[in-house]
Every structure is written in structure tokens, then in C-alpha cells.
Design an enzyme around this catalytic site. Structure first.
Site, PDB file in Angstrom:
ATOM      1  N   GLY A   1     154.894  39.962 124.804  1.00  0.00           N
ATOM      2  CA  GLY A   1     153.546  40.399 125.178  1.00  0.00           C
ATOM      3  C   GLY A   1     153.428  41.900 125.292  1.00  0.00           C
ATOM      4  N   ILE A   2     154.546  42.592 125.178  1.00  0.00           N
ATOM      5  CA  ILE A   2     154.544  44.055 125.209  1.00  0.00           C
ATOM      6  C   ILE A   2     153.857  44.651 123.986  1.00  0.00           C
ATOM      7  CG2 ILE A   2     156.753  44.373 123.981  1.00  0.00           C
ATOM      8  CD1 ILE A   2     157.441  46.559 126.008  1.00  0.00           C
TER       9      ILE A   2
ATOM     10  N   TYR B   1     132.318  25.043 107.962  1.00  0.00           N
ATOM     11  CA  TYR B   1     131.694  24.590 109.212  1.00  0.00           C
ATOM     12  C   TYR B   1     131.117  23.177 109.121  1.00  0.00           C
ATOM     13  CZ  TYR B   1     132.382  28.881 111.822  1.00  0.00           C
ATOM     14  OH  TYR B   1     132.959  29.917 112.512  1.00  0.00           O
TER      15      TYR B   1
ATOM     16  N   HIS C   1     138.585  33.780 113.528  1.00  0.00           N
ATOM     17  CA  HIS C   1     138.104  33.164 112.293  1.00  0.00           C
ATOM     18  C   HIS C   1     138.068  34.172 111.149  1.00  0.00           C
ATOM     19  CE1 HIS C   1     135.828  29.585 114.342  1.00  0.00           C
ATOM     20  NE2 HIS C   1     137.140  29.534 114.498  1.00  0.00           N
TER      21      HIS C   1
ATOM     22  N   GLY D   1     148.080  32.970 120.545  1.00  0.00           N
ATOM     23  CA  GLY D   1     147.766  31.594 120.205  1.00  0.00           C
ATOM     24  C   GLY D   1     146.361  31.255 120.655  1.00  0.00           C
TER      25      GLY D   1
ATOM     26  N   GLU E   1     130.350  36.229 112.245  1.00  0.00           N
ATOM     27  CA  GLU E   1     131.485  36.454 111.346  1.00  0.00           C
ATOM     28  C   GLU E   1     131.065  37.179 110.071  1.00  0.00           C
ATOM     29  OE1 GLU E   1     133.130  32.503 111.046  1.00  0.00           O
ATOM     30  OE2 GLU E   1     133.438  32.467 113.224  1.00  0.00           O
TER      31      GLU E   1
ATOM     32  N   TYR F   1     145.078  42.815 116.161  1.00  0.00           N
ATOM     33  CA  TYR F   1     146.139  42.094 115.460  1.00  0.00           C
ATOM     34  C   TYR F   1     145.779  41.922 113.990  1.00  0.00           C
ATOM     35  CZ  TYR F   1     142.792  38.303 116.305  1.00  0.00           C
ATOM     36  OH  TYR F   1     141.647  37.549 116.362  1.00  0.00           O
TER      37      TYR F   1
ATOM     38  N   ARG G   1     149.916  33.390 110.577  1.00  0.00           N
ATOM     39  CA  ARG G   1     150.152  33.720 111.976  1.00  0.00           C
ATOM     40  C   ARG G   1     149.534  35.077 112.294  1.00  0.00           C
ATOM     41  NH1 ARG G   1     151.512  29.230 111.481  1.00  0.00           N
ATOM     42  NH2 ARG G   1     153.407  28.175 112.241  1.00  0.00           N
ATOM     43  N   GLN G   2     149.068  35.215 113.535  1.00  0.00           N
ATOM     44  CA  GLN G   2     148.548  36.507 113.990  1.00  0.00           C
ATOM     45  C   GLN G   2     149.648  37.257 114.741  1.00  0.00           C
ATOM     46  OE1 GLN G   2     146.404  33.656 114.653  1.00  0.00           O
ATOM     47  NE2 GLN G   2     145.391  34.180 112.747  1.00  0.00           N
ATOM     48  N   TYR G   3     149.769  38.558 114.433  1.00  0.00           N
ATOM     49  CA  TYR G   3     150.714  39.423 115.136  1.00  0.00           C
ATOM     50  C   TYR G   3     150.003  40.707 115.544  1.00  0.00           C
ATOM     51  CZ  TYR G   3     154.315  36.303 113.326  1.00  0.00           C
ATOM     52  OH  TYR G   3     155.070  35.195 113.034  1.00  0.00           O
TER      53      TYR G   3
END
Length: 411
Positions: A282-283, A99, A89, A403, A141, A194, A210-212
Site C-alpha cells: 500500500g506504500i 452495459y 471502468h 481491488g 465514462e 494507477y 490488473r491495476q497497479y
């Protein structure tokens, strides 16, 4: 945790709904998302629509609601789950005022899906429970936002970064090296964390986030993300953001990102061997951990096991092979599903097919180790089951979902 409390009657009503949630949880959450996006389309700028279509986001939310109901007497028990979701979040810049929107639509979805089973008493109990749980998230948060913004080189919300270098790692994986556009200090991070990347794609009504994983050691003056181009498969369409990054983002372009987040991080204390097991892209978080250990000259035994389709799709092999050849405490093994003739000449390729218990047993002479693994969910379920069968203590097992968080319990 929040200092607010629920009455015993409210707790009993919430717990009584556990069987109903087990049966109808996903139907409720699917209807919830459809309803919420209809009433608040601006939230489409935040949520990953691919995960919505796959059903992964509704399933993850259903699991979280079920866990909250099951542990309503002792919400401390789900603090690890709260922390993991709160990191996500914070990374997505979720605000406290969002919320109540979620709560309103969740209760409405319960009423509309469950019908008579969602009595006024049930909905009132869940309203009270949701407000308590939401308050827990908001407080956790808030602290995370403060820590991220007050850290040296830190910031709140989004910050512009320039792509300094773009480097092909395999047939479908590319690395992007990012530096702050303003030239100011860069916040450190914990290996395994990330960032969120926000892009506006021409022709798309909403922004995409997107999260990387950060895929290199910290303190190098840049952030590196390593992105797999999702090509699509069957009913699954090609990845919108990954293809955009691969095809349209070049050196000199600017990306908007949030500060590093995540609780899948390297635990550096201890003397036990460290075992990294990765599948496909996943590496990436494991490479950050591995490079950090090498940078700090750690003498613990480090075993890196990677699975890929073949060498054509294998990212960062040369770096791992070279390090393993030069460092006595580093061991490296590769498993290729469909190796090419050239792959069979690779001295680090130890197995054809898939990672299984016998293969891991042949590589790992000491199971008294700290295990870190990441990859496709079926791959992770296999690894988790093997470690469970080996009676590896939970505190020595660490993993990351790409994800929405799921479960690794065998189905």
C-alpha cells in the site's frame, strides 16, 4: 447526471427492495457473475477471477446496488462512488455496449435467486432504474475517455510500453520502469493514480488485466509500477499476474497498458501537515504523492508512517530514510510486525507489532492534518476507526482500496 427521470411509483418499488437486497444481495451478485460469464465468456478477459473466487467482486457489486437503491431519490449522493467505479471502468476499457449485457443478466439473477419476491413490477422497476444508472456511468465514462485521449501524450484503450528497468525493492516487491514503445510523448498523471496492465500468459485461455498504482512522481519521462508478488496463503492461490510479471517480464519486454486513472489523488493546496500511513505494498500510491511533494519543494510538514512484516519485506525504506534525514519538514516512522535483530538497530523503527492508536498518538503531535492511507483492508479499517475516533473531518481523510472497493465501517 442523466436528465432521465424515474416515476415516483418506480422509485417506491426500488426503495421497497432495500431490505431484500440487504439480505440476498451477495447471493444475487454471485449468481449474476456465474450466469453472465456462462453466456458471455469473452468478459472473462476483463474481470479479475481471483476477486471473483474471493467474493470481493460480488460483495462490491452488492454494496453498489444497495447504495443505488437506498439513494434512488437522489443519485447525486452516490456520485463519488460512481466516479470511483467509472475510473476503474475507463481503465479497463469498458464499453457502452457491455452495459445491456450486465443489465440483462442482473435482472435474470434477481428473478432466479428471489423467486416470487421478484415480481414483474419489481423487475420492471429495476430495469428502469438500471437503465438510468447505466446511462449515468456511460456519460461519465465518455468524458473520461475523451480527457484521457485528448491530454498531451494521452491515448485511448491500450498502448505498448517497454520495460526500461526492473528493480528489486524487497523480498516480494519489484519495480518496473515503463516507457512508450513508440517513443512519443508520455501523458502526465495525478499522484496516486494507477494504470491497467494487460498480459497474455501462455497456457491461459483468457487475457488478464490488473491495476497497479504509479509509484513515482509524474513528469519523469517514465511510468513506474511497483508490484508485490502474491505468494498465496491457505485457500488463496498465488497471484497469477504478479508472479508472471516477477518471473517472466524482463528489461526490454513490452507491456500493454491503459492511460492513468483513479480519484485517490494528492490534494496539494493547504498548509496543514500531510500524514501518509501505509501497510505493505500500500506504500506505492503514497510514494508517488511523497515524491511529488519533495520534487516540488513543498515546505508543509510531511509525516510518513509505514508498517511491514520486517525489513526483509519493506520496500523503498532507504529512499524514505535518506529524505527524512535531509529534510527538516519530513518525519518517518516504521512499525515492524516481526522485526529481525538487524531491524532493531534501525533508528526509524519506532514500534514492534501493529499500528494502533497509542502509537499514532506518539508520532502525531498535531491531528489537524490531511491523512492518506492505503494497505490491507484490516489495516485500513484500523486507521479509519482511529481517525473517526479523533473526529478528523471526512474531507481530510483519503484512502485507496486495492481491488474492488469495500467498506471501512467496523464489522
Amino acid at each position: 447526471m442523466s436528465t432521465a427521470t424515474l416515476s415516483q411509483e418506480t422509485k417506491q418499488i426500488v426503495k421497497a427492495t432495500v431490505p431484500i437486497l440487504a439480505e440476498h444481495g451477495e447471493a444475487i451478485t454471485k449468481h449474476f457473475y456465474k450466469r453472465m460469464f456462462s453466456h458471455h465468456p469473452e468478459l472473462l478477459n476483463i474481470f479479475n477471477q481471483t476477486h471473483q473466487k474471493q467474493g470481493r467482486q460480488p460483495q462490491a457489486l452488492a454494496n453498489s446496488i444497495y447504495a443505488a437503491a437506498e439513494h434512488i431519490d437522489n443519485l447525486e449522493a452516490i456520485l463519488p462512488v460512481v466516479s470511483r467505479i467509472a475510473h476503474k471502468h475507463r481503465s479497463l476499457n469498458i464499453k457502452p455496449e457491455q452495459y445491456p449485457i450486465v443489465g440483462e443478466n442482473l435482472l435474470a439473477a434477481m428473478r432466479e435467486v428471489l423467486g416470487d419476491a421478484a415480481s414483474d413490477d419489481v423487475l420492471e422497476a429495476w430495469r428502469e432504474a438500471y437503465e438510468l444508472i447505466a446511462d449515468v456511468f456511460i456519460q461519465v465514462e465518455k468524458k473520461m475517455y475523451e480527457e484521457a485521449s485528448q491530454a498531451p501524450g494521452g491515448w485511448r484503450e491500450f498502448r505498448s510500453f517497454v520495460v526500461e528497468k526492473k528493480q528489486r525493492e524487497s523480498a516480494t516487491i519489484t519495480s518496473f520502469y515503463l516507457k512508450p514503445e513508440d517513443g512519443k510523448a508520455l501523458a502526465s498523471y495525478k499522484p496516486g493514480q494507477y494504470i491497467t496492465v494487460k498480459v497474455t500468459i501462455p497456457g491461459h485461455e483468457h487475457t488478464h488485466m490488473r491495476q497497479y498504482s504509479l509509484s513515482d512522481a509524474p513528469e519523469k519521462g517514465y511510468y513506474r509500477i511497483t508490484v508485490k508478488r502474491e505468494e498465496g496463503d491457505g485457500d488463496l492461490p498465488p497471484g497469477i499476474v504478479s508472479n508472471y510479471l516477477h518471473q517472466h517480464i524482463h528489461e526490454g519486454d513490452v507491456l500493454e497498458i491503459t492511460a492513468p486513472a483513479g480519484d485517490f489523488t494528492l490534494q496539494e493546496e493547504g498548509e496543514r501537515p500531510i500524514v501518509f500511513i501505509s501497510g505493505g505494498v500500500g506504500i506505492t500510491p503514497l510514494m508517488s504523492m511523497f515524491n511529488t511533494l519533495m520534487q516540488r519543494g513543498v515546505k508543509r510538514e510531511v509525516i510518513f508512517i509505514h508498517a511491514a512484516i520486517n525489513g526483509f519485506y519493506h520496500a523503498m525504506h532507504d529512499h524514505l530514510a535518506q529524505t527524512a534525514s535531509q529534510q527538516e519538514n519530513v518525519h518517518y516512522a516504521v512499525c515492524y510486525e516481526r522485526p529481525t535483530p538487524g531491524d532493531r538497530m534501525n533508528p526509524f523503527m519506532k514500534k514492534e507489532g501493529f499500528i494502533d492508536e497509542s502509537f499514532l498518538r506518539s508520532i502525531l503531535h498535531d491531528r489537524e492534518a490531511d491523512f492518506y492511507f492505503c494497505g490491507p483492508v484490516p489495516f485500513m479499517k484500523t486507521i479509519a476507526q482511529i481517525l473517526k475516533d479523533w473526529d478528523v473531518p471526512e474531507q481530510q481523510v483519503h484512502y485507496e482500496f486495492f481491488g474492488p472497493a469495500g467498506t471501512l465501517a467496523s464489522s
